[in-house]
Design a protein around this motif. Structure first.
Motif, PDB file in Angstrom:
ATOM      1  N   LEU A   1       0.826  -1.207   0.000  1.00 50.24           N
ATOM      2  CA  LEU A   1       0.000   0.000   0.000  1.00 50.24           C
ATOM      3  C   LEU A   1       0.867   1.267   0.000  1.00 50.24           C
ATOM      4  N   ARG A   2       2.010   1.229   0.681  1.00 50.50           N
ATOM      5  CA  ARG A   2       2.936   2.368   0.611  1.00 50.50           C
ATOM      6  C   ARG A   2       3.404   2.582  -0.825  1.00 50.50           C
ATOM      7  N   PHE A   3       3.659   1.498  -1.532  1.00 51.29           N
ATOM      8  CA  PHE A   3       4.089   1.592  -2.926  1.00 51.29           C
ATOM      9  C   PHE A   3       3.008   2.291  -3.755  1.00 51.29           C
ATOM     10  N   VAL A   4       1.745   1.938  -3.512  1.00 53.12           N
ATOM     11  CA  VAL A   4       0.627   2.570  -4.227  1.00 53.12           C
ATOM     12  C   VAL A   4       0.544   4.054  -3.878  1.00 53.12           C
ATOM     13  N   MET A   5       0.676   4.387  -2.588  1.00 54.75           N
ATOM     14  CA  MET A   5       0.602   5.779  -2.155  1.00 54.75           C
ATOM     15  C   MET A   5       1.729   6.615  -2.748  1.00 54.75           C
ATOM     16  N   HIS A   6       2.919   6.038  -2.807  1.00 57.71           N
ATOM     17  CA  HIS A   6       4.041   6.756  -3.410  1.00 57.71           C
ATOM     18  C   HIS A   6       3.788   6.977  -4.899  1.00 57.71           C
ATOM     19  N   GLY A   7       3.132   6.013  -5.550  1.00 55.40           N
ATOM     20  CA  GLY A   7       2.790   6.180  -6.963  1.00 55.40           C
ATOM     21  C   GLY A   7       1.818   7.336  -7.164  1.00 55.40           C
ATOM     22  N   ILE A   8       0.856   7.483  -6.254  1.00 55.50           N
ATOM     23  CA  ILE A   8      -0.085   8.605  -6.332  1.00 55.50           C
ATOM     24  C   ILE A   8       0.652   9.931  -6.165  1.00 55.50           C
ATOM     25  N   ALA A   9       1.577   9.975  -5.190  1.00 56.51           N
ATOM     26  CA  ALA A   9       2.354  11.201  -4.957  1.00 56.51           C
ATOM     27  C   ALA A   9       3.222  11.536  -6.167  1.00 56.51           C
ATOM     28  N   GLU A  10       3.817  10.519  -6.793  1.00 59.56           N
ATOM     29  CA  GLU A  10       4.645  10.763  -7.975  1.00 59.56           C
ATOM     30  C   GLU A  10       3.799  11.252  -9.145  1.00 59.56           C
ATOM     31  N   PHE A  11       2.576  10.766  -9.258  1.00 53.43           N
ATOM     32  CA  PHE A  11       1.664  11.276 -10.288  1.00 53.43           C
ATOM     33  C   PHE A  11       1.351  12.743 -10.038  1.00 53.43           C
ATOM     34  N   TRP A  12       1.118  13.101  -8.759  1.00 51.52           N
ATOM     35  CA  TRP A  12       0.840  14.507  -8.390  1.00 51.52           C
ATOM     36  C   TRP A  12       2.019  15.395  -8.786  1.00 51.52           C
ATOM     37  N   ILE A  13       3.238  14.942  -8.481  1.00 55.35           N
ATOM     38  CA  ILE A  13       4.428  15.714  -8.834  1.00 55.35           C
ATOM     39  C   ILE A  13       4.569  15.816 -10.349  1.00 55.35           C
ATOM     40  N   GLY A  14       4.316  14.723 -11.057  1.00 53.52           N
ATOM     41  CA  GLY A  14       4.399  14.740 -12.517  1.00 53.52           C
ATOM     42  C   GLY A  14       3.429  15.726 -13.135  1.00 53.52           C
ATOM     43  N   THR A  15       2.228  15.838 -12.567  1.00 60.79           N
ATOM     44  CA  THR A  15       1.245  16.806 -13.067  1.00 60.79           C
ATOM     45  C   THR A  15       1.701  18.234 -12.773  1.00 60.79           C
ATOM     46  N   ASN A  16       2.334  18.435 -11.614  1.00 63.63           N
ATOM     47  CA  ASN A  16       2.890  19.759 -11.312  1.00 63.63           C
ATOM     48  C   ASN A  16       3.984  20.132 -12.312  1.00 63.63           C
TER      49      ASN A  16
END
Length: 303
Positions: free
Chosen positions: A48-63
């Motif tokens: 689940l941490r891996f999934v959460m980090h993926g969400i955060a990386e998507f957020w950064i990529g959109t920024n």
């Protein structure tokens, strides 16, 4: 691409995209964080941490997308190579602006594990994003003044306990632990108040990274030492939103962490503490010299 628009309009558009990106990403992040709380099983929590980090990386990529959309920043970057997502890193940088954080995320996203910043405890109350930081297990630190600690000595060492607790969670997944050694953003007033011996930096606070090395030193692959320079002067966050950050100069340096600093007791071992402070001070002397060279090579330009 939208540099032909007036700067305030670009700033408004970027603000809306940042807010929309945050609101879209926070709900799946909160859902996975709740699931992680309800399922205290180590293998499941790692996944689940891996999934959460993926969400955060998507957020950064959109920024990164809206940063490119509203601005024409020229990136002058050296030594950004050799990192991977299978190792853990200790990362530090000089600190001049809130833009520093977006710069580091822009350059390091998906090149190494997600950066976990040490944050002031008060920032947990920032709407939406504070809860996102909490869900992503960013360490929140409560800083006490010397006067307060003199009256409440029982609070001494609380930062160390918080750091160790955070680092215990990081042992199951690769992580990039980030710490601004200066502890706060550089300003002429702070520089004068400290009577800093450095020309372009505030005094470094060695305790934070010493506690990280104490808690998880053997897990850390290396120290990534970052130096950031803005030739047109330190930008504000609104300057970034408006696309007015024309040039960013960044230098990366990967250093091996001396073996004698792994697992030492910074609080109780005076000889270790002195030796560690001397090492950090030398890092800062070298960084100060590097910033002087960068300022000579890239002189100040008007915004």
């Amino acid at each position: 691409m939208l540099h032909f628009l007036p700067a305030p309009l670009r700033g408004l558009l970027a603000s809306l995209l940042l807010a929309l990106n945050t609101l879209i990403c926070c709900w799946p992040l909160f859902a996975v964080a709740l699931l992680k709380l309800l399922l205290p099983i180590a293998p499941i929590q790692r996944a689940l941490r891996f999934v959460m980090h993926g969400i955060a990386e998507f957020w950064i990529g959109t920024n990164k997308f809206w940063m490119k959309l509203v601005g024409q920043t020229h990136w002058d970057v050296e030594e950004l190579s050799g990192f991977d997502k299978q190792h853990s890193y200790l990362v530090t940088s000089n600190h001049q602006s809130w833009v520093d954080i977006l710069v580091l995320q822009y350059l390091l996203n998906r090149r190494m594990p997600l950066l976990k910043f040490f944050l002031k405890q008060e920032l947990i109350w920032v709407p939406v994003i504070g809860l996102c930081w909490w869900a992503l297990e960013f360490p929140f630190m409560k800083r006490f003044s010397k006067e307060y600690l003199a009256k409440h000595p029982e609070k001494r060492g609380q930062d160390l306990a918080t750091t160790r607790k955070a680092c215990e969670r990081y042992k199951t997944n690769p992580v990039s632990v980030f710490n601004f050694l200066e502890g706060t953003r550089l300003s002429p007033a702070k520089h004068a108040q400290q009577q800093s011996p450095f020309k372009h930096l505030l005094k470094p606070k060695a305790g934070g990274i010493a506690f990280v090395l104490d808690a998880m030193g053997e897990q850390l692959h290396s120290l990534v030492n970052v130096t950031i320079h803005y030739p047109q002067g330190n930008p504000g966050f609104w300057d970034l939103l408006c696309g007015r950050v024309n040039q960013v100069v960044v230098r990366f340096e990967e250093l091996q962490i001396p073996a004698e600093f792994i697992g030492g007791n910074y609080d109780q071992d005076e000889a270790y503490r002195l030796q560690f402070q001397q090492w950090v001070n030398q890092l800062w002397l070298d960084k100060d010299a590097q910033l002087e060279a960068l300022k000579q090579r890239y002189p100040a330009k008007p915004a």
